[in-house]
Write an enzyme that holds these catalytic residues in place. Sequence first.
Site, mmCIF file in Angstrom:
data_model
loop_
_atom_site.group_PDB
_atom_site.id
_atom_site.type_symbol
_atom_site.label_atom_id
_atom_site.label_comp_id
_atom_site.label_asym_id
_atom_site.label_seq_id
_atom_site.Cartn_x
_atom_site.Cartn_y
_atom_site.Cartn_z
ATOM 1 N N GLU A 119 0.855 -1.127 -0.027
ATOM 2 C CA GLU A 119 -0.163 -0.138 -0.055
ATOM 3 C C GLU A 119 0.720 1.342 -0.057
ATOM 4 O O GLU A 119 1.942 1.287 0.508
ATOM 5 C CB GLU A 119 -0.904 0.015 1.303
ATOM 6 N N ASP A 161 -7.663 -4.727 8.594
ATOM 7 C CA ASP A 161 -7.301 -3.623 7.776
ATOM 8 C C ASP A 161 -7.024 -3.546 6.387
ATOM 9 O O ASP A 161 -6.384 -2.948 5.598
ATOM 10 C CB ASP A 161 -5.886 -3.041 8.310
ATOM 11 N N GLY A 163 -6.670 -5.048 14.343
ATOM 12 C CA GLY A 163 -6.248 -6.239 13.197
ATOM 13 C C GLY A 163 -6.812 -6.079 11.795
ATOM 14 O O GLY A 163 -6.031 -6.452 10.971
#
Length: 348
Positions: free
Chosen positions: A64, A235, A233
């Site tokens: 990302e 995401d 957690g």
Amino acid sequence: MTLPSQKALVPFVSVDNMMRLVHSIGIETMLSDLADYVEADFKRWELFDKTPRVASHSEVGVIELMPTSDGEAYGFKYVNGHPKNTSEGLQTVTAFGLLADVYTGYPVLLTEMTMLTALRTAATSAMVAKHLAPKGADTMAMIGNGAQSEFQTLAMKAICGLKTVRLYDKDPAATEKCARNLSAVGLEVVRCTTPEQAIEGAQILTTCTADKQNATILTDNMVGAGVHINAIGGDCPGKTELAAGILTRADVFVEFPPQTRVEGEIQQMPDDFAVTELWQVILGQKPGRRDDKQITLFDSVGFAIEDFSALRYIRDRIKDTEFFIDLDMLADPDDPRDLFGMLQRAQV
């Protein structure tokens, strides 16, 4: 050999220098400082460019880019998430980031962000808990005892006054690692063998697991009234930790709804599921915790403004220190229009 000019140099903070900086400042002080920077930028929320992160998904993970700007500085982070990496002796998450001057477009900082992301994530969690957790909350269940768990715990201690942490992980070795690392930080550390045991007496429930799947770490019947849930957690699409029933009973607080609806726990819910943006709570525009029975939930996915805050902090803290090196990163020809001439003159 011609030495680079000052205009060519960009400060670079390596992993080693980041760790030295943390120890120089003190980890709890640094977590508190980072929380202050993040909170300050949440108060300026409307000034920032905001976009969901640009993600490239594969079967084994995600890579990302997370950009933003406040009009004066521009920052971005490169980050990956590959849960399978630990089985190969690699980190699940690695990252680096850059801060630039908007007026010139020149970078002013390049830094590792694997360590810094762990610090800013924990600082953000604790900053939010300061606003949403029950008054006097001093016990946290830490479910998922991987790389983030100690940072989360220390941030809650430094910022929220945490006294006890109750640890659970499906891998007992992870719990032992976390308990060992936290053994001398001034907290009561309780090893637990089930998530149900971990949440006994805890006012803050933190879930931080890494598997890229729709999991149910907390079931609806495990969550009683009056707690604050810190769900960090989940995401990315297809990755959640909480039963949907918990979301329907909780007041859900998010960073940036267009990103959280795709990546967070609320990806399980309809598009019009009601959420509150955290910046509005911090500015007093929307209510946070209203009473002792309310369940508050921080559906945390991580947002670029938090990384921007961390980059600002590192830029400010490394000035006049030895915790960086200068990289010859930018071409600086004598004549700005003669880049080719610079190349020719460098020929040996």
